[in-house]
Write a protein that holds these residues in place. Structure first.
Motif, mmCIF file in Angstrom:
data_model
loop_
_atom_site.group_PDB
_atom_site.id
_atom_site.type_symbol
_atom_site.label_atom_id
_atom_site.label_comp_id
_atom_site.label_asym_id
_atom_site.label_seq_id
_atom_site.Cartn_x
_atom_site.Cartn_y
_atom_site.Cartn_z
ATOM 1 N N GLY A 281 -25.621 1.557 49.779
ATOM 2 C CA GLY A 281 -26.842 0.887 49.358
ATOM 3 C C GLY A 281 -26.997 0.985 47.862
ATOM 4 O O GLY A 281 -26.257 1.704 47.191
ATOM 5 N N GLY A 282 -27.976 0.277 47.361
ATOM 6 C CA GLY A 282 -28.264 0.347 45.933
ATOM 7 C C GLY A 282 -28.970 1.655 45.609
ATOM 8 O O GLY A 282 -29.030 2.580 46.437
ATOM 9 N N GLU A 283 -29.529 1.708 44.450
ATOM 10 C CA GLU A 283 -30.159 2.943 43.992
ATOM 11 C C GLU A 283 -31.370 3.319 44.834
ATOM 12 O O GLU A 283 -31.848 4.435 44.780
ATOM 13 C CB GLU A 283 -30.582 2.775 42.532
ATOM 14 N N THR A 284 -31.865 2.372 45.612
ATOM 15 C CA THR A 284 -33.068 2.653 46.395
ATOM 16 C C THR A 284 -32.749 3.226 47.773
ATOM 17 O O THR A 284 -33.659 3.481 48.551
ATOM 18 C CB THR A 284 -33.880 1.357 46.591
ATOM 19 N N ARG B 20 -31.233 -6.787 54.013
ATOM 20 C CA ARG B 20 -32.255 -6.437 53.038
ATOM 21 C C ARG B 20 -33.595 -6.371 53.764
ATOM 22 O O ARG B 20 -33.679 -6.728 54.930
ATOM 23 C CB ARG B 20 -32.347 -7.507 51.944
ATOM 24 N N ARG C 122 -34.016 -2.690 56.763
ATOM 25 C CA ARG C 122 -32.668 -3.086 56.366
ATOM 26 C C ARG C 122 -31.586 -2.197 56.974
ATOM 27 O O ARG C 122 -30.514 -2.667 57.327
ATOM 28 C CB ARG C 122 -32.549 -3.101 54.843
ATOM 29 N N GLY D 215 -27.702 -3.833 45.040
ATOM 30 C CA GLY D 215 -29.102 -4.157 44.782
ATOM 31 C C GLY D 215 -29.999 -3.540 45.824
ATOM 32 O O GLY D 215 -29.950 -2.331 46.076
ATOM 33 N N ASP D 216 -30.790 -4.379 46.490
ATOM 34 C CA ASP D 216 -31.692 -3.835 47.507
ATOM 35 C C ASP D 216 -31.123 -3.994 48.916
ATOM 36 O O ASP D 216 -31.853 -3.972 49.895
ATOM 37 C CB ASP D 216 -33.063 -4.504 47.407
#
Ligand code: GTP
Length: 618
Positions: A275-278, A239, A243, A312-313
């Motif tokens: 990865g998450g949505e970011t 993270r 990351r 998540g992140d």
């Protein structure tokens, strides 16, 4: 310009998800399963199988199967793989019921003891007979555990290689590199368990999560395929600001790819970034460029990206590849410094290129368990996913390496190469015509129990909310990798070759032959019935970490078939959950075996949670 809709559902909505089952066998398998249960990161049917009722009673998996209940009487196999195998044969019906209906079955065991080494090949064969794709993750014992355990592990490995579609082998010796020498042995085991759990999670995510750039079972098996080689596995998750770079760094530090050194020789490398949505395009590009410094130009990159809201992140990078043993030995002999290849700045396939090129652009929908629509494991053309970048600097189209056989990706069919263990109508029809090799090394065994086989029990519990009293004990910080071995062998007392558990004098022990199909009977072989186990050649200097065995099932040993009516599956009842109430001093399943001691006097065979003296509260 068409805006990309991150939430569009491009996969067929009614396509069933791949059904995944993870089976943990024996003490080590049970520990890994505990790790997975605690992490809750893999969506799979979790089944723990063991001969030892006490270990089973404390296992966290929602489904537990006691192997050979009547034969073993709830006691572990005491380091005897033949007992472990017999126990599994007695319980074959429960095993089949727990496994059947799944597309992928992961089998996880520590090799070298009795239950894992003996039962895992039987369970792998049952899984194959149910048409599942069978992945095995197994550990090889520490060198200080003694020659006998190593031999047993190699024999089991040999049998598993013939039955598994892919086999990832973790050498406990190598796991020592994940921790400092001053750290306790329990930490080494804990780290090993975590790495194995990560590999299971990574592989199941790759094959079951819809991706922006999708990787499938055919890609996975292609990356793992080598006739006689070892699988390379690296996983990193991070993270924070850097990351992507950090996750890649951690993946490259995996001892299973020898700090990245082994990637120099690899022909096919599967890279999966999630990865998450970011997750951004820039991050994916950066990771791929950085990775380009570690792999040669001719490497065939299988590239996948997935957006998984559960991350998540965080960003995770998974690297999977394989190398032939000859290459491994060459590398081990002429080991270059741990530094990677000089920077070539060779561009790797970018995310945009790959997206443009892939016809399977699945929607990176926020992943809810039920929303994952996964493709059936059908063979797919890999060519479009080579992401031929329009820019001249893009990765050259590589001649496809030996492609994964279509069979590997398609639902497995029962072919006549299947070893047949069981006298079961649906399986027996597949019996190979050629004469079977005699069952190994069990004919001369002492007879233990006079009783006839009786019912074995299976009890299924609802998931129990169990918590450790203490906080998470796996440390997050990056492990040191500056030590090449965990404990020098010289510091460890060589394991005495302890006698096998004393056989009871009872005259009528159940033997494997009792379960064998009467015909075709091989000619009786006087004394020479225990063929020397075909041992895997092991690299002389570098015990690398993983083995891949493509399925190539010659009909041979383990040809036994218990009568179909010897096992009666009991309905799960509360009474069958035995209250064990054992103390920390009790060696339980190990009481009849020699303790495998570290220099500090700790008994290595005791499960992780016990060694850590954790108490479970309900
Ligand atoms: N990585 C890891 N390896 C383990 C762990 N526990 C045991 N092992 C390894 O696995 C091997 C087999 O041990 P167990 O799994 O406890 O044995 P088993 O298969 O249950 O067999 P029996 O105890 O004889 O019934 C050992 O020799 C160790 O090398 C663990 O928690 N993590």
């Amino acid at each position: 310009m068409v805006e990309y809709d991150r939430h569009s559902q491009r996969e067929e909505p009614n396509k069933p998800a791949l059904r995944t089952c993870i089976v943990g066998i024996g003490g080590a398998g049970s520990n890994v399963l505990d790790r997975i249960t605690l992490d809750r990161t893999v969506e799979a049917h979790l089944v723990c199988m063991h001969t030892d009722i006490r270990v089973l009673g404390h296992a966290m998996a929602p489904v537990k199967i006691q192997l050979g209940a009547e034969l073993m009487r709830g006691i572990g196999a005491g380091g005897d793989p033949d007992l472990g195998r017999e126990a599994a044969m007695f319980s074959r019906e429960e095993i089949r019921q727990a496994i059947e209906g799944h597309d992928i079955v992961f089998i996880c065991a520590g090799l070298g003891g009795g239950t894992g080494s003996g039962a895992a090949p039987v369970i792998a064969e049952i899984a194959k007979a149910s048409n599942a794709l069978v992945f095995v993750t197994a550990t090889m014992p520490f060198s200080f555990e003694g020659r006998r355990r190593l031999n047993q592990a190699e024999e089991a490995l040999n049998q598993l290689q013939k039955r598994a579609d892919a086999l990832i082998l973790f050498e406990n010796n190598r796991m020592g590199e994940l921790i400092l020498p001053k750290d306790g042995i329990q930490k080494a085991f804990a780290q090993a368990d975590q790495l194995i759990a990560q590999s299971l999670r990574a592989v199941s995510t790759i094959v079951s999560t819809p991706g922006l750039v999708k990787l499938g079972l055919d890609d996975l098996t292609s990356a793992l395929s080598t006739s006689n080689g070892r699988c390379l596995f690296g996983f990193g998750e991070a993270r924070g600001q850097n990351r992507g770079a950090e996750a890649l760094k951690r993946a490259l530090k995996s001892p299973l790819i020898d700090q990245g050194r082994l990637l120099h020789q690899t022909k096919t490398l599967l890279v999966h970034i999630a990865g998450g949505e970011t997750l951004t395009l820039m991050e994916v590009d950066a990771v791929m460029k950085q990775l380009g410094r570690h792999v040669p130009d001719h490497t065939h990159i299988l590239f996948g990206v997935a957006v998984d809201a559960r991350l998540g992140d965080a960003i995770s990078v998974t690297l999977i590849s394989s190398l032939g043993l000859s290459q491994l030995n060459t590398i081990a002999a002429a080991a270059p410094p741990a530094n990677m290849l000089p920077m070539t700045d060779r561009p790797m396939p970018s995310l945009a290129d790959a997206v443009a090129a892939t016809p399977v652009a699945a929607a990176p929908a926020p992943v809810a368990a039920s929303a994952i629509a996964t493709p059936a494991p059908t063979p797919r053309s890999r060519a479009p996913r080579q992401a031929p970048a329009p820019a001249p600097a893009a990765i050259e189209p590589q001649p496809a390496p030996a492609p994964a056989p279509a069979r590997a990706a398609a639902p497995l069919t029962r072919d006549d190469s299947m070893d047949l263990l069981f006298k079961d109508d649906e399986i027996i029809s597949l019996t190979p015509q050629e004469p079977e090799a005699p069952a190994q090394s069990v004919e001369d065994e002492p007879e233990l129990f006079p009783e006839a086989p009786a019912a074995v029990s299976q009890f299924t519990e609802p998931p129990v909310q169990q918590e450790y009293e203490e906080e998470e004990y796996y440390e997050e910080e990056e492990p040191s990798v500056s030590h090449s071995s965990f404990l020098p062998e010289s510091e460890i007392e060589p394991e005495p070759l302890a006698p096998e558990p004393a056989p009871a004098p009872a005259p009528a022990r159940l033997r494997i032959e009792d379960f064998m199909t009467p015909a075709p009977a091989p000619a009786p072989q006087p004394q020479a019935v225990a063929p020397a186990p075909v041992q895997q050649p092991r690299p002389a200097t570098s015990p690398l970490a993983a083995v891949v065995a493509r399925t190539n099932l010659p009909p041979e040993d383990l040809a036994y078939a218990p009568p179909a009516n010897t096992v009666v599956a009991k309905k799960p009842t509360n009474q069958e959950q035995i209250d064990l109430g054992f103390s920390d001093q009790d060696r339980g399943r190990f009481k009849d075996t020699e303790p495998a001691l570290a220099s500090g006097g700790e008994d290595l065979d005791v499960p992780t949670w016990m060694r850590l003296k954790r108490k479970l509260k309900r």
